[in-house]
Design an enzyme around this catalytic site. Structure first.
Site, PDB file in Angstrom:
ATOM      1  N   ASP A 184     -11.760   8.448  -2.447  1.00 35.38           N
ATOM      2  CA  ASP A 184     -12.995   8.590  -1.677  1.00 35.38           C
ATOM      3  C   ASP A 184     -13.908   9.563  -2.395  1.00 35.38           C
ATOM      4  OD1 ASP A 184     -14.862   8.489   0.590  1.00 35.38           O
ATOM      5  OD2 ASP A 184     -13.160   7.628   1.651  1.00 35.38           O
ATOM      6  N   HIS A 255     -18.240   5.230  -1.698  1.00 32.63           N
ATOM      7  CA  HIS A 255     -17.126   6.181  -1.561  1.00 32.63           C
ATOM      8  C   HIS A 255     -16.506   6.504  -2.923  1.00 32.63           C
ATOM      9  CE1 HIS A 255     -17.001   6.541   2.818  1.00 32.63           C
ATOM     10  NE2 HIS A 255     -17.304   5.250   2.875  1.00 32.63           N
ATOM     11  N   GLU A 322     -19.564   1.110   3.820  1.00 31.34           N
ATOM     12  CA  GLU A 322     -20.568   2.176   3.750  1.00 31.34           C
ATOM     13  C   GLU A 322     -21.096   2.389   2.325  1.00 31.34           C
ATOM     14  OE1 GLU A 322     -19.118   4.895   7.470  1.00 31.34           O
ATOM     15  OE2 GLU A 322     -18.061   5.199   5.608  1.00 31.34           O
TER      16      GLU A 322
END
Ligand code: ACM
Length: 548
Positions: A184, A255, A322
């Site tokens: 991440d 990420h 995302e």
């Protein structure tokens, strides 16, 4: 056997609830030092687990003496469903039968629960302890083949021993897919031999935001860690012995700030100076995403080559959630790529990126799974979807003939606080109680039978922004994981008709098991004094969580 057995009815203690329990007229029997274990072909691993785990807890050696009547027989019975089992505690020998080794293993989990909470300890309390067993027949099989737990070891690293412990906890709840969130913005946790800076640089951040994103507090010390190839091999083997598949996640193209901090050429160098980036120290959604270049694809093919060598799972998770696209919108390189490929926009660019790895994985006999954002701009051909932003993505994917794992954040994101009140430790998000999780239904209404068959199962997700150590992970995860396990395994009625009071009653037995296992769960009465961390961070955050 001494005294009156202390068991309550066995079908009022088992979690997850089995399909069928027949209790023979309040009869009890017992194990003793003479009780042997016979492992018929294919069940040797279960015998190893029983001796190592139940053997250690009880102090019983379970010698390999198939000639003894006083024995437990493990066997594979092809007539049973693959993960189904039958436990028969009646006349000796006792039997644990399964449709496969996995079924026998889940039967062994039930057998352990029948022995009482002390069978979950590391060692016997007293050498002369009785090991009574209710005389029962339990027949059981799971509702879903994918009963998962995601652990985010990127936001806060969990050392290998903690991961192995979580695999044990999963096994005790008959969960069978460990979704290992390895990368991440805030950290890269898997050694990739050909790219040493992913561990030298990307696995450490200089400091961490303490609490949620809006918190004014920082923990001013480096945080990091990673798993070597040997660590990963050990984790995968340990999981396999427990019939758990490890699905690794390498999150792309968003990420990825930690990876870009280590290898600046992976970022959008025509938009920002990526050499100035560091591993992110805050929570939220970073704007720094991978550049959609051939060299980035080649780099990640190299990553995935090592990942495939380490993880035998059919599914490989590529994230896809995302992904902010502002840098792509500003990047001449990205715009040129969109034009060259004849794509409509940045969403289709993300689809192209994911589609590349879909084909790449398929060519190597694997299958891609990603978060539901991978639907935007078109879903790659063989892709499966983890539906996290509610049911919608999963419904759309199932209707289009794609496989789905249901993990809507509204129900099974276990980082969300589990009670109102000011003394929940570093709370995040909205309240989701034990009962909310118990009433979660993985298959949404409105799917046809054929579509519903694409719901492979469900998983609970444990994101660790506000969980800086294993005790915090335990607190958020338990007891709700027990409710989740029952949703994933048992054939429960519709949510409104579920017997939550009955589940809570069975939880009294289960809390004793969790105590024996040393799990720092949230007690039904609220946090223990040492679990409270009130103050500025103790205020509830209403509405959707701001920090993912
Ligand atoms: C996610 O929670 N971003 C998958």
């Amino acid at each position: 056997m001494s005294g009156t057995p202390e068991f309550v009815e066995p079908d009022k203690t088992l979690i997850p609830a089995p399909s069928r329990v027949v209790w023979n007229a309040a009869g009890y029997t017992s194990l003793d030092g003479e009780t042997a274990l016979e492992a018929r072909p294919g069940t040797e691993g279960v015998a190893r687990w029983l001796r190592a785990t139940v053997g250690a807890a009880t102090g019983l050696a379970f010698p390999d003496r198939p000639d003894r009547l006083n024995r437990i027989v493990l066997s594979i019975e092809p007539g049973l469903p693959p993960e189904g089992y039958r436990v028969v505690v009646d006349d000796r020998p006792f039997r644990i039968e399964g449709g496969s080794a996995a079924g026998v293993f889940w039967g062994a989990q039930t057998f352990r629960q029948l022995l009482g909470p002390d069978a979950f300890r590391r060692a016997p309390l007293r050498p002369d302890q009785d090991w009574d067993l209710p005389e029962v027949t339990v027949e059981d099989s799971p509702r879903f083949g994918w009963r998962g737990l995601l652990l985010d070891v990127a936001r806060h690293f969990m050392p290998k021993e903690g991961v192995l412990r979580y695999l044990d906890l999963m096994a005790a709840h008959k969960l069978n897919v460990f979704h290992f969130h390895l990368t991440d913005d805030q950290g890269w946790r898997i050694e990739i031999e050909r790219y040493p800076k992913l561990t030298e640089t990307a696995s450490w951040r200089a400091r961490s935001k303490f609490g949620h994103r809006a918190s004014p507090l920082w923990e001013e010390k480096p945080h990091g860690g990673y798993y070597t190839h040997d660590d990963i091999r050990e984790i995968v083997a340990y999981a396999a012995e427990r019939h758990i598949t490890v699905v690794p996640e390498i999150d792309v193209p968003g990420h990825s700030q930690a990876a870009i901090a280590a290898y600046p050429e992976l970022g959008n160098t025509d938009v920002i100076d990526t050499t100035a980036l560091t591993v992110w120290d805050n929570w939220g959604i970073s704007a720094n995403v991978l550049a959609p270049t051939d060299s980035t694809l080649r780099f990640y093919e190299g990553v995935f080559e090592e990942v495939l060598e380490l993880f035998p799972s059919q599914f490989i998770h590529v994230g896809g959630d995302e992904c902010r696209k502002e840098q792509w919108a500003d990047s001449v390189t990205a715009k040129t790529r969109i034009a060259d490929l004849g794509l409509a926009d940045e969403d289709e660019l993300q689809s192209w990126f994911i589609g590349h790895f879909d084909a790449w994985l398929a060519a190597r006999g694997r299958r891609l799974i990603g978060w539901d954002e991978i639907l935007e701009g078109g879903l790659a051909e063989g892709a499966a979807v983890s539906s996290w932003r509610g049911y919608g993505g999963g419904i759309a994917a199932a209707r289009a003939g794609h496989d789905v794992v249901m993990c809507p954040e509204q129900y099974v994101y276990l980082d969300h606080r589990q009670a109102p009140g000011e003394d929940e430790p570093v709370p995040i998000g909205f309240v989701r109680t034990l009962e909310d999780v118990y009433r979660f239904e993985p298959v949404p209404e409105g799917l046809t039978e054929d579509e519903a068959r694409h719901v492979l199962g469900t998983q609970a997700n444990v994101w660790t922004e506000v969980m800086e150590d294993t005790a915090r992970v335990d607190y958020q995860t338990f007891p709700r994981l027990a409710a989740f396990a029952e949703v994933a395994w048992s054939r429960l009625p519709a949510p409104a008709e579920r017997d939550f009071a009955g589940f809570e009653h069975r939880m009294t037995a289960h809390y004793a098991r969790l105590d024996a296992l040393g799990v720092a769960y949230r007690p039904p009465t609220g946090p223990r004094p040492w679990q409270k961390r009130p103050g500025v961070l103790g205020r509830p955050i209403e509405g959707p969580p701001p920090n993912r």
